[in-house]
Design an enzyme around this catalytic site. Sequence first.
Site, PDB file in Angstrom:
ATOM      1  N   PRO A   1       0.858  -1.194   0.000  1.00 13.53           N
ATOM      2  CA  PRO A   1       0.000   0.000   0.000  1.00 13.53           C
ATOM      3  C   PRO A   1       0.893   1.243   0.000  1.00 13.53           C
ATOM      4  O   PRO A   1       1.767   1.367   0.861  1.00 13.53           O
ATOM      5  CB  PRO A   1      -0.772  -0.116   1.325  1.00 13.53           C
ATOM      6  CG  PRO A   1      -0.479  -1.488   1.852  1.00 13.53           C
ATOM      7  CD  PRO A   1       0.828  -1.910   1.287  1.00 13.53           C
ATOM      8  N   MET A   2       0.686   2.144  -0.946  1.00 18.27           N
ATOM      9  CA  MET A   2       1.500   3.352  -1.029  1.00 18.27           C
ATOM     10  C   MET A   2       0.603   4.560  -1.254  1.00 18.27           C
ATOM     11  O   MET A   2      -0.056   4.666  -2.294  1.00 18.27           O
ATOM     12  CB  MET A   2       2.535   3.235  -2.155  1.00 18.27           C
ATOM     13  CG  MET A   2       3.615   2.207  -1.892  1.00 18.27           C
ATOM     14  SD  MET A   2       4.815   2.085  -3.247  1.00 18.27           S
ATOM     15  CE  MET A   2       3.829   1.167  -4.451  1.00 18.27           C
TER      16      MET A   2
ATOM     17  N   GLN B   1      -5.798  -1.251   3.360  1.00 19.55           N
ATOM     18  CA  GLN B   1      -5.036  -0.906   4.556  1.00 19.55           C
ATOM     19  C   GLN B   1      -5.645   0.315   5.242  1.00 19.55           C
ATOM     20  O   GLN B   1      -5.989   1.300   4.577  1.00 19.55           O
ATOM     21  CB  GLN B   1      -3.571  -0.616   4.222  1.00 19.55           C
ATOM     22  CG  GLN B   1      -2.722  -0.397   5.478  1.00 19.55           C
ATOM     23  CD  GLN B   1      -1.289  -0.034   5.181  1.00 19.55           C
ATOM     24  OE1 GLN B   1      -0.993   1.084   4.806  1.00 19.55           O
ATOM     25  NE2 GLN B   1      -0.372  -0.994   5.360  1.00 19.55           N
TER      26      GLN B   1
ATOM     27  N   CYS C   1       3.965   3.313   8.932  1.00 24.48           N
ATOM     28  CA  CYS C   1       4.182   4.558   8.203  1.00 24.48           C
ATOM     29  C   CYS C   1       5.026   5.535   9.030  1.00 24.48           C
ATOM     30  O   CYS C   1       4.671   5.856  10.164  1.00 24.48           O
ATOM     31  CB  CYS C   1       2.845   5.201   7.852  1.00 24.48           C
ATOM     32  SG  CYS C   1       3.039   6.741   6.903  1.00 24.48           S
TER      33      CYS C   1
END
Length: 341
Positions: free
Chosen positions: A20-21, A79, A110
Amino acid sequence: MKHSLQIGNLTVEPPILSAPMAGFTNYAYREILRFLGGVGLIATEMVSARSFVHLDAQGEGHPARLWGVQKETRPLAVQIWDNEPDSLAETGRRLVQEYQVSVVDLNFGCPASKIMKKSSSGSYLLRNPQKVGDLVARVVKVCRPTPVTAKIRLGLTADSINAIDVAQAVESAGAAALTVHGRTAQQMYSGFADWNEIARIKPFLKQIPLIGNGDIRTVEDAMDRLTHFAIDGIMIGRGGLESPWLFRQIAQAINGLPVDPEPTLKSQKQLLLKHYSLVRKRFGDEKAVVLMRRYACNYAKHKPGARIFRNKISSAQNEEEFLKTVETFYPTDINDSKSIE
């Protein structure tokens, strides 16, 4: 070498996950990955649980980052992040009941300032493994039987690496898998991912799979990690932005098949334009150009003339300028003929 991994009731085959970005893994990028193939589990951008709940309370619909999710091909992971158990639990419940997602993933990795410092979430929570475990347990309870997973980093700093403690808390809370990025929060994305530290966690997990993440940019990188480190699968982030076809190449290698050569520059340009058309369809003309500038720069990395192309494409203001820049400055080979299929 394992050809699949089990995340709760979901078989992920091949054992390759897309990371996930934020700002990148939107609907258009996910469609590009599906078009090329090779990803066992695709993930969305991370979604703020509190914002999700707030939007619903205000009758404002669904978060923009979940656009397309309800109709997308499965399996698909979403996410979410927050430090507040009620918001995480309510978001997880709705993702399972309304969106029928395959996996709910919790972000404890993160390192961005607005997530970690301003919101006391993401990597900030690594300082308190018990808190991480409590959050996981709340979400697991409302999501059953849909698997809940977690993504973490090694720790906050090199002097406070505590990934084993966090991993044990995550598993004890009922999570179905753990992904570990091999850097500390302090490192951000500098230096190198420490795969030895990732592998040290494996003996402390009783049942759930361990997925490693960090610095996989080639087929050789992937096969080295899967062969020489105690992990069950890999997650690829930035390497997949630069080479979206990398997932398929790795999948071929895992299955003992001939690995496709790197796509020709002409083929890569065709893929970039296909990607642009998907972004344009989702976001409209004006926003599509702004968004695609960052993708285009990733596509061009390590190519001849990449610096000139990046400079030109970064100043494109509309579709005409964007397409003209791609046509004029994207690297080409006069002998190019093979396309991605």
